[in-house]
Design a protein around this motif. Structure first.
Motif, mmCIF file in Angstrom:
data_model
loop_
_atom_site.group_PDB
_atom_site.id
_atom_site.type_symbol
_atom_site.label_atom_id
_atom_site.label_comp_id
_atom_site.label_asym_id
_atom_site.label_seq_id
_atom_site.Cartn_x
_atom_site.Cartn_y
_atom_site.Cartn_z
ATOM 1 N N LEU A 81 0.894 -1.167 -0.118
ATOM 2 C CA LEU A 81 0.232 0.062 -0.028
ATOM 3 C C LEU A 81 0.887 1.173 -0.131
ATOM 4 O O LEU A 81 0.541 2.284 -0.810
ATOM 5 C CB LEU A 81 -0.916 -0.062 1.358
ATOM 6 N N TYR A 82 2.058 1.120 0.869
ATOM 7 C CA TYR A 82 2.879 2.464 0.924
ATOM 8 C C TYR A 82 3.469 2.680 -0.394
ATOM 9 O O TYR A 82 3.834 3.718 -1.099
ATOM 10 C CB TYR A 82 3.751 2.107 1.907
ATOM 11 N N ASP A 83 3.773 1.703 -1.183
ATOM 12 C CA ASP A 83 4.312 1.778 -2.755
ATOM 13 C C ASP A 83 3.249 2.558 -3.532
ATOM 14 O O ASP A 83 3.615 3.622 -4.307
ATOM 15 C CB ASP A 83 4.687 0.459 -3.333
ATOM 16 N N HIS A 84 2.116 2.182 -3.336
ATOM 17 C CA HIS A 84 0.848 2.924 -4.192
ATOM 18 C C HIS A 84 0.799 4.164 -3.757
ATOM 19 O O HIS A 84 0.658 5.203 -4.555
ATOM 20 C CB HIS A 84 -0.480 1.966 -4.050
ATOM 21 N N ILE A 85 1.049 4.477 -2.479
ATOM 22 C CA ILE A 85 0.709 5.775 -1.806
ATOM 23 C C ILE A 85 1.901 6.921 -2.604
ATOM 24 O O ILE A 85 1.962 7.883 -2.957
ATOM 25 C CB ILE A 85 0.865 6.009 -0.368
ATOM 26 N N LYS A 86 2.994 6.211 -2.657
ATOM 27 C CA LYS A 86 4.331 6.924 -3.191
ATOM 28 C C LYS A 86 4.179 7.256 -4.473
ATOM 29 O O LYS A 86 4.253 8.430 -5.001
ATOM 30 C CB LYS A 86 5.428 5.877 -2.721
ATOM 31 N N TYR A 87 3.678 6.299 -5.366
ATOM 32 C CA TYR A 87 3.281 6.611 -6.752
ATOM 33 C C TYR A 87 2.435 7.711 -7.053
ATOM 34 O O TYR A 87 2.772 8.486 -7.798
ATOM 35 C CB TYR A 87 3.276 5.262 -7.377
ATOM 36 N N ILE A 88 1.314 7.591 -6.249
ATOM 37 C CA ILE A 88 0.337 8.424 -6.460
ATOM 38 C C ILE A 88 0.725 9.919 -5.886
ATOM 39 O O ILE A 88 0.444 10.848 -6.793
ATOM 40 C CB ILE A 88 -1.119 8.269 -5.976
#
Length: 296
Positions: A81-88
């Motif tokens: 989830l933290y990867d997705h947060i970083k990319y967004i």
């Protein structure tokens, strides 16, 4: 009543932007303040195709595919989830999105709400559908979602999902919607997972799904952002369907009681993918609400 204005076609051309060394795919329509659509898992920006046209006259609509989903790249990352947060976060910065109205669904709501609670000054309003807006309570889970959580845990332990994302799509999407999708619609959801090993982002999502015991890191993140949301006076629109999947009636009642500046709208009989059943109603409801908050 089933919506009969459902197109299977993407109404806008694909665009790509490099984010953290990978290409992220997105749709764009309109100009002005940003309207950012964040899809859930295992869908893609395709789920918004019939809703964006209702809002493109009101702002700059941006609908990305989360990294690893849709037509976005599948880099060698963990897909947490933290990867997705970083990319967004980086996508918003790169595309220079300002005064954002976030339209969030499923796992996209965890990503989007986390951004909004860290950047309230860059947000105009929040739209939630089937969203994780409060601490996940194991006693308040719909029966369809309970059944799916059990099925997902079985899949995770089997490990088969990494090998065949298409079988996951074929199994899960029909469980999430009352309308039977056409072959063309299903193909759009299958396509990103045709290659062997391409379902790693789905497997990570299954691992991280909150169990409702409050113990996991994700449970704690959702609870923390829910606490901040209760203090936020940003305009909010909560869309819900009956019986729903993630958003139960208890959650709707909680939102009415504890969230400031909120409107609540029943969009009909559906489970988790009302965008595929009532896109016109969803688009018009968001449009009316957004025009009202702009007029102050």
């Amino acid at each position: 009543m089933e919506n009969n204005k459902i197109s299977t076609k993407m109404p806008y051309p694909s665009k790509y932007v490099e984010i953290l060394g990978s290409k992220m795919h997105y749709l764009e329509a309109g100009t002005g303040d940003a309207i950012l659509f964040l899809h859930g898992i295992p869908t893609s920006c395709y789920v918004w195709r019939n809703i964006i046209p209702h809002l493109a006259v009101l702002g700059r609509c941006i609908a990305p595919d989360l990294i690893g989903f849709g037509k976005s790249d599948k880099p060698s990352i963990g897909y947490t989830l933290y990867d997705h947060i970083k990319y967004i976060d980086k996508l918003i910065e790169t595309l220079n999105l300002k005064n954002i109205t976030l339209v969030m669904h499923g796992w996209g709501s965890v990503i989007g709400l986390d951004y909004a609670m860290r950047h309230e000054k860059n947000c105009k309003g929040l739209v939630f559908y089937e969203a994780f807006i409060r601490a996940f309570d194991g006693t308040d889970i719909s029966l369809p979602f309970q059944e799916q959580l059990i099925a997902l845990q079985d899949l995770e332990s089997a490990g088969d999902i990494v090998m065949s994302g298409v079988s996951f799509i074929d199994k899960m999407i029909p469980q999430n919607i009352m309308r039977e999708l056409t072959q063309e619609e299903m193909e759009n959801y299958r396509q990103p997972f045709v290659q062997e090993g391409s379902a790693k982002p789905i497997l990570q999502y299954i691992k991280e799904l909150p169990k409702g015991d409050g113990k996991s890191e994700i449970d704690k993140l959702i609870a923390g952002n829910a606490s901040k949301l209760m203090q936020s006076d940003l305009p909010k629109l909560l869309l819900y369907a009956i019986p729903g999947f993630i958003t139960t009636i208890a959650t709707v009642m909680w939102a009415k009681e504890y969230l400031q500046n909120i409107e609540v709208s029943d969009i009909g009989e559906e489970l988790h993918l009302a965008q595929e059943t009532y896109p016109e109603l969803i688009g018009e409801t968001i449009s009316v609400w957004l025009q009202a908050i702009e007029q102050g």
